[in-house]
Scaffold this motif. Sequence first.
Motif, PDB file in Angstrom:
ATOM      1  N   GLN A   1       0.832  -1.213   0.000  1.00 63.81           N
ATOM      2  CA  GLN A   1       0.000   0.000   0.000  1.00 63.81           C
ATOM      3  C   GLN A   1       0.868   1.266   0.000  1.00 63.81           C
ATOM      4  OE1 GLN A   1      -3.487  -0.996   0.594  1.00 63.81           O
ATOM      5  NE2 GLN A   1      -2.704  -3.076   0.812  1.00 63.81           N
ATOM      6  N   MET A   2       2.187   1.097   0.083  1.00 64.23           N
ATOM      7  CA  MET A   2       3.051   2.276   0.273  1.00 64.23           C
ATOM      8  C   MET A   2       3.368   3.026  -1.021  1.00 64.23           C
ATOM      9  SD  MET A   2       5.750   1.037   3.153  1.00 64.23           S
ATOM     10  CE  MET A   2       5.163   0.429   4.733  1.00 64.23           C
ATOM     11  N   LEU A   3       3.015   2.429  -2.160  1.00 68.44           N
ATOM     12  CA  LEU A   3       3.351   3.106  -3.417  1.00 68.44           C
ATOM     13  C   LEU A   3       2.086   3.384  -4.221  1.00 68.44           C
ATOM     14  CD1 LEU A   3       5.566   4.116  -5.354  1.00 68.44           C
ATOM     15  CD2 LEU A   3       5.615   1.824  -6.337  1.00 68.44           C
ATOM     16  N   THR A   4       1.865   4.674  -4.510  1.00 73.71           N
ATOM     17  CA  THR A   4       0.675   5.035  -5.285  1.00 73.71           C
ATOM     18  C   THR A   4       1.054   5.306  -6.749  1.00 73.71           C
ATOM     19  OG1 THR A   4       0.973   7.373  -4.856  1.00 73.71           O
ATOM     20  CG2 THR A   4      -0.362   6.149  -3.251  1.00 73.71           C
ATOM     21  N   VAL A   5       0.042   5.269  -7.586  1.00 70.69           N
ATOM     22  CA  VAL A   5       0.265   5.550  -9.008  1.00 70.69           C
ATOM     23  C   VAL A   5       0.815   6.973  -9.178  1.00 70.69           C
ATOM     24  CG1 VAL A   5      -0.938   5.883 -11.202  1.00 70.69           C
ATOM     25  CG2 VAL A   5      -1.456   3.882  -9.786  1.00 70.69           C
ATOM     26  N   ASP A   6       0.299   7.934  -8.386  1.00 69.23           N
ATOM     27  CA  ASP A   6       0.777   9.314  -8.483  1.00 69.23           C
ATOM     28  C   ASP A   6       2.272   9.410  -8.214  1.00 69.23           C
ATOM     29  OD1 ASP A   6      -1.574  10.307  -9.243  1.00 69.23           O
ATOM     30  OD2 ASP A   6      -2.126  11.176  -7.291  1.00 69.23           O
ATOM     31  N   GLU A   7       2.734   8.634  -7.214  1.00 70.18           N
ATOM     32  CA  GLU A   7       4.173   8.664  -6.894  1.00 70.18           C
ATOM     33  C   GLU A   7       5.003   8.104  -8.054  1.00 70.18           C
ATOM     34  OE1 GLU A   7       4.894   8.170  -2.169  1.00 70.18           O
ATOM     35  OE2 GLU A   7       3.449   6.800  -3.084  1.00 70.18           O
TER      36      GLU A   7
END
Length: 303
Positions: free
Chosen positions: A88-94
């Motif tokens: 859950q720590m990596l989002t598409v925005d990042e």
Amino acid sequence: MNLEEKIGKLKKEKKAIILAHNYQRPEIQDIADYVGDSIELSHKAMLEKDAEILVFAAVDFMAESAAILNPEKKVLLPTLGARCPMAQMLTVDEIKQAKSHYPDAPVVLYVNTLATSKAYCDICCTSANAVEVINSLNADTVLFGPDRNLAEYVAEKTGKTLIPIPEWGFCPTHLLFQPEDITVLRQQYPSATVMSHPECSSEIRRVSDFVGSTSKMCHYAKDCSAKTIIVATEEGILHRLRKENPEKRFVIAYEGAVCPNMKLTTLDRVYTALKEEKHVVKVPEKIAKNARTTLEKMFLVKS
Ligand code: 13P
Ligand code: SF4
């Protein structure tokens, strides 16, 4: 009939198989058709042509990968809350933001990510093949997420520059190991060998004799000559290690190294999941299509 027998009966009736990760509770590993690391579970799911239902005794991203690779099968996750916090720590925005800063760098994502993120990467990897995946790329600078420790380990092994996305992604369970624990255990068992998972910090890796994925650790434990092995990964693996090597002694480097999400799968929940055919893991085809390509590319890399 006891619960194990009821599960066995349902499995036959419904043409189901149970795939369990190496960190699962002992009683779950014992009823599973297959116990393995994350790449092995995905691979096994693909090879099981006759099975109609795949019960994933594991965490969300592992079941999602199976659903992506087997759109024609019903993939069940017995507990909806079994989520890997690292995933859950990596989002598409990042990912998009990192990509805007390094437009020429390929994006490699650890399978411990959600399907939405996988759909935005160039290729996936697991801890078992991360070094080979990075070496297969014609690039010296790579965006890599979400595990910073794995990124550092792979950078050391390949000599390439891995830019971690997000900056500090980590596994809360593997963060618990301290080098001091290993020093104390080495004094207690002077002839012991130490093995650790690459999700551990560099301080732990440095004091380890072997670093590898959970299944690679199982193979190492069988092959090495040491009679006592100190283990720096989630404690569930000790069940398999002891079962496969009854003549050896396994000591966990820190007893509190428990992944609470992996432990959410119980016999009761597996039985209910099979009986009620829940919780079905579905990935929308728009996302699954791209994510599938990144997983399939990973399978083509020799490791
Ligand atoms: P493996 O692929 O080595 O089994 O690792 C998965 C995982 O979640 C480790 O914490
Ligand atoms: Fe995720 Fe860590 Fe649990 Fe593995 S041990 S599933 S990385 S939280």
